[in-house]
Design a protein around this motif. Structure first.
Motif, short mmCIF file in Angstrom:
data_model
loop_
_atom_site.label_atom_id
_atom_site.label_comp_id
_atom_site.label_asym_id
_atom_site.label_seq_id
_atom_site.Cartn_x
_atom_site.Cartn_y
_atom_site.Cartn_z
N ALA A 378 16.70 45.91 59.65
CA ALA A 378 17.01 45.55 61.04
C ALA A 378 15.94 46.07 61.99
CB ALA A 378 18.38 46.10 61.41
N GLY A 379 15.28 47.13 61.59
CA GLY A 379 14.21 47.71 62.39
C GLY A 379 13.73 48.98 61.74
N GLU A 380 12.67 49.55 62.28
CA GLU A 380 12.11 50.79 61.74
C GLU A 380 12.10 51.86 62.83
OE1 GLU A 380 8.96 49.72 58.31
OE2 GLU A 380 8.38 49.05 60.32
N PHE A 381 12.59 53.04 62.45
CA PHE A 381 12.59 54.19 63.35
C PHE A 381 11.55 55.17 62.85
CE2 PHE A 381 14.09 58.46 64.49
CZ PHE A 381 14.15 58.34 65.87
N TYR A 382 10.61 55.54 63.74
CA TYR A 382 9.51 56.44 63.38
C TYR A 382 9.75 57.81 64.03
CZ TYR A 382 7.08 52.20 61.91
OH TYR A 382 6.73 51.02 61.29
N PRO A 383 10.19 58.80 63.28
CA PRO A 383 10.46 60.13 63.86
C PRO A 383 9.24 60.76 64.53
CG PRO A 383 11.42 59.95 61.68
CD PRO A 383 10.57 58.74 61.86
N ASN A 384 8.06 60.61 63.91
CA ASN A 384 6.86 61.22 64.49
C ASN A 384 6.52 60.61 65.85
OD1 ASN A 384 6.75 62.71 62.16
ND2 ASN A 384 5.15 61.48 61.20
N ARG A 385 6.64 59.31 65.96
CA ARG A 385 6.39 58.65 67.24
C ARG A 385 7.43 59.08 68.27
NH1 ARG A 385 5.19 52.34 65.49
NH2 ARG A 385 3.65 52.79 63.84
N CYS A 386 8.67 59.15 67.83
CA CYS A 386 9.75 59.53 68.73
C CYS A 386 9.50 60.91 69.33
CB CYS A 386 11.08 59.51 67.99
SG CYS A 386 12.49 60.08 68.95
N THR A 387 9.18 61.90 68.48
CA THR A 387 8.97 63.26 68.97
C THR A 387 7.71 63.36 69.84
OG1 THR A 387 7.90 63.81 66.86
CG2 THR A 387 10.23 64.36 67.09
N ALA A 388 6.66 62.60 69.48
CA ALA A 388 5.43 62.62 70.28
C ALA A 388 5.67 62.06 71.68
CB ALA A 388 4.33 61.83 69.57
N LEU A 389 6.36 60.94 71.77
CA LEU A 389 6.66 60.34 73.08
C LEU A 389 7.61 61.23 73.88
CD1 LEU A 389 7.06 56.60 72.03
CD2 LEU A 389 5.24 57.58 73.45
N LEU A 390 8.57 61.85 73.19
CA LEU A 390 9.49 62.75 73.87
C LEU A 390 8.73 63.94 74.46
CD1 LEU A 390 12.29 63.80 74.65
CD2 LEU A 390 12.50 64.77 72.34
N ASN A 391 7.76 64.46 73.72
CA ASN A 391 6.99 65.61 74.23
C ASN A 391 6.18 65.22 75.47
OD1 ASN A 391 6.35 68.49 73.48
ND2 ASN A 391 4.27 67.67 73.71
N LEU A 392 5.59 64.00 75.45
CA LEU A 392 4.85 63.52 76.62
C LEU A 392 5.77 63.38 77.82
CD1 LEU A 392 2.59 60.76 74.99
CD2 LEU A 392 1.82 62.94 75.98
N TYR A 393 6.97 62.87 77.58
CA TYR A 393 7.94 62.71 78.66
C TYR A 393 8.32 64.06 79.27
CZ TYR A 393 12.49 61.75 80.82
OH TYR A 393 13.56 61.66 81.70
N LEU A 394 8.59 65.05 78.41
CA LEU A 394 8.98 66.37 78.91
C LEU A 394 7.81 67.08 79.61
CD1 LEU A 394 11.20 67.59 75.92
CD2 LEU A 394 11.96 66.71 78.14
N MET A 395 6.57 66.84 79.14
CA MET A 395 5.41 67.41 79.82
C MET A 395 5.26 66.82 81.21
SD MET A 395 2.30 68.16 77.15
CE MET A 395 2.07 66.47 76.62
N ALA A 396 5.58 65.55 81.35
CA ALA A 396 5.49 64.91 82.67
C ALA A 396 6.47 65.53 83.65
CB ALA A 396 5.75 63.41 82.53
N ILE A 397 7.58 66.06 83.14
CA ILE A 397 8.59 66.67 84.01
C ILE A 397 8.34 68.16 84.21
CG2 ILE A 397 11.06 67.15 84.29
CD1 ILE A 397 11.64 64.71 82.59
N TYR A 398 8.02 68.88 83.11
CA TYR A 398 8.00 70.34 83.16
C TYR A 398 6.61 70.96 82.99
CZ TYR A 398 13.00 69.53 82.46
OH TYR A 398 14.29 69.09 82.59
N GLY A 399 5.59 70.14 82.77
CA GLY A 399 4.24 70.69 82.62
C GLY A 399 3.81 70.74 81.17
N GLN A 400 2.57 71.16 80.97
CA GLN A 400 1.97 71.19 79.63
C GLN A 400 2.70 72.13 78.69
OE1 GLN A 400 -0.76 69.32 78.50
NE2 GLN A 400 -0.39 68.19 80.40
N GLY A 401 2.66 71.77 77.39
CA GLY A 401 3.26 72.62 76.38
C GLY A 401 3.86 71.81 75.24
#
Length: 554
Positions: A378-401
């Motif tokens: 039905a589709g493919e879920f990529y954990p590595n992509r998910c966590t990488a995009l999530l980290n970028l999102y959180l950096m945009a809110i809370y800063g680098q790290g």
């Protein structure tokens, strides 16, 4: 007074004295009779208790055993294995496991502790060690060396007591407790902290291993390792027992195309592959027979406990093995023969009337994860992509790290230390992360640790039972059925997601157990208190359920 009168009066006084003392003698006699009756009744009651309390309990957990397969493959069974259980035991046809991500170690621990991973701490076969940046066994412990294995293991990650632990305490260390399983995780969690011996088949040597946490290897197992263990043979084969199986109408094998799987010393993974075949079940029975014959488990003044783990899953080591294969039918057929051999040894060496047998399943089924050519998930879920995009999102809110520590087993781990350094409110960070992840395609639901730690109702309660606050992630992801988990850096770990229920049975066989077919659904956590009730010991310390009503009401 004449002499004759004196004699008559003396006789009268004697008669009167005798009459006066007669009721006292009768009362004394009646009391003696009552005491004798009570002593006799107490002896009879003690004998009845002794006859109802088994001298040996054999706990059997069959990895991935399915109720429907027992019916489909029934024609290949003899009369003294599965059919003996079906015809003579108390049979429960549906066991509810009640928590997500059920696996070998988590379900086995739940069976013997009578509680869920939230309390006993065994959330899976493995866990992710972020300091070492790799997966490790859930029972890994560097403080104890391996015997016949390089692996270091102990039961100290098991947070709740087991049936064996409670039996050891109740008997003041007189009971003998042994555990045998293909893998260290199942062996250790079924044996518990106070086992006399825990043994598993080493992945590298093909010999029976243990940990220095337990006592030294018994001489008869040591001798078995040097002469009879599967690791002493340069090659082994698994061939078809029957020319034709009829359990599945979809099997593609034919009488002229039987399967043949060969394992030789040139294959570095051969013992991991063997653990997915009937060969490992033969090894388990062989070692169990050695223990029953040499450990004297039935000769001690207190009941003994022997826990065994067998395999009844697919043969996934060969990518060409089909889902509805002759292999899975052969595994069940051969397992039936191993149970017959085990029961025969128990009957001869201990006596059927002195033994209680419990057989349960691990409650899940690991499919071959293959889709037919031309069909797509039905589709493919990529954990590595998910966590990488999530980290970028959180950096945009809370800063680098590095706000995301990683992903493991449908769980995302966030960086709590970084949140403290940057003075970011933890509940806000987790909520924002969850709201971002739930928008990914294929994600059915997202549950946060805050939800299942506080809320013990509804859907949150289900997730809560399978988690542990020291080991589990901060966000749990539930995918939609039919989606495939794909790792960019490890294609072999690709997993096709299914969430359908697997119906699993429970058998309890013993002299004092009334045979019955029970079709109501029971809870996994009712098994331990039931065995404890039969053994007349306390239930494990994290167990909150009572024994099954068919046992109590008999």
């Amino acid at each position: 007074m004449s002499k004759q009168k004196e004699i008559k009066q003396g006789l009268k006084r004697k008669r009167a004295k005798r009459k006066k003392s007669l009721p006292v003698n009768r009362l004394l006699l009646s009391r003696l009779l009552v005491c004798s009756f009570l002593v006799h009744s107490f002896d009879l009651h003690a004998q009845q208790i002794a006859s109802e309390t088994p001298q040996l309990v054999v706990g059997i957990v069959v990895d991935q055993l399915r109720e429907d397969y027992l019916h489909y493959f029934n024609s290949t069974f003899g009369e003294k294995g599965f059919k003996r259980l079906m015809n003579e035991a108390l049979v429960y046809h549906s066991v509810e496991f009640g928590f997500p991500n059920v696996g070998k170690a988590s379900s086995t621990a739940s069976i013997y502790t009578g509680t869920y991973p939230y309390y006993h701490g065994i959330t899976g076969d493995r866990k992710y060690d972020f300091e070492k940046e790799r997966e490790v066994s859930i029972v890994a412990d560097d403080d104890y060396l391996g015997n016949y294995t390089p692996d270091k293991r102990s039961p100290l990650s098991l947070l709740a007591s087991t049936i064996g632990d409670e039996l050891k305490i109740a008997s003041q260390k007189k009971s003998k407790i042994y555990a045998i399983a293909p893998n260290a995780e199942e062996a250790i969690v079924s044996g518990g902290k106070y086992a006399d011996g825990v043994f598993w088949l080493d992945d590298y040597s093909g010999k029976w291993a243990t940990s220095t946490y337990y006592s030294e290897m018994p001489w008869y197992i040591d001798r078995y390792n040097t002469t009879e263990a599967i690791g002493n043979f340069s090659e082994k084969s698994w061939t078809q027992s029957y020319s034709h199986y009829v359990g599945f109408p979809y099997s593609i094998r034919t009488q002229t195309n039987p399967f043949h799987h060969h394992f030789d010393k040139t294959d570095k993974d051969r013992y991991q592959k063997i653990k997915q075949t009937p060969l490992v079940n033969t090894e388990v029975t062989d070692l169990a027979v050695k223990l029953i014959e040499n450990a004297g488990m039935a000769s001690y003044s207190a009941p003994g406990l022997l826990t065994l783990t067998y395999y009844a899953g697919n043969y996934n080591a060969d990518p060409e093995t089909e889902e509805y294969s002759y292999e899975i039918q052969d595994i069940y057929s051969r397992l039936d023969k191993e149970l017959e051999r085990l029961f025969d040894c128990i009957d001869r060496k201990v006596g059927a009337k002195r033994v209680l047998v419990m057989l349960a399943s691990t409650g899940y089924y690991d499919s071959t994860n293959q889709l037919l050519e031309g069909f797509k998930p039905a589709g493919e879920f990529y954990p590595n992509r998910c966590t990488a995009l999530l980290n970028l999102y959180l950096m945009a809110i809370y800063g680098q790290g590095n706000w995301v520590r990683g992903y493991y087993d449908y769980q995302i781990y966030l960086n709590k230390k970084l949140a403290e350094e940057k003075q970011v409110q933890w509940t806000e960070l987790v909520r924002n992360a969850a709201e971002f992840v739930v928008q990914f395609s294929g994600v059915q639901e997202v549950t946060t640790a805050g939800q299942w730690l506080i809320d013990d109702t509804g859907r949150s309660a289900f997730f809560r039972r399978g988690m542990n606050k020291k080991l589990s992630g901060d966000i749990f992801i539930e995918l939609q059925p039919g989606w495939e988990v794909t790792y960019e850096n490890d294609a072999a770990k690709k997993k096709y997601h299914r969430n359908n229920a697997v119906i699993t049975p429970l058998f309890i066989l013993g002299e004092s157990i009334k045979k019955e077919q029970v079709y109501r659904r029971i809870k996994l956590t009712e098994i331990a208190p039931t065995l404890s009730y039969i053994l007349r010991i306390r239930s494990p310390n994290a167990c909150t359920d009572g024994p099954l009503q068919e046992i109590v009401n008999k």
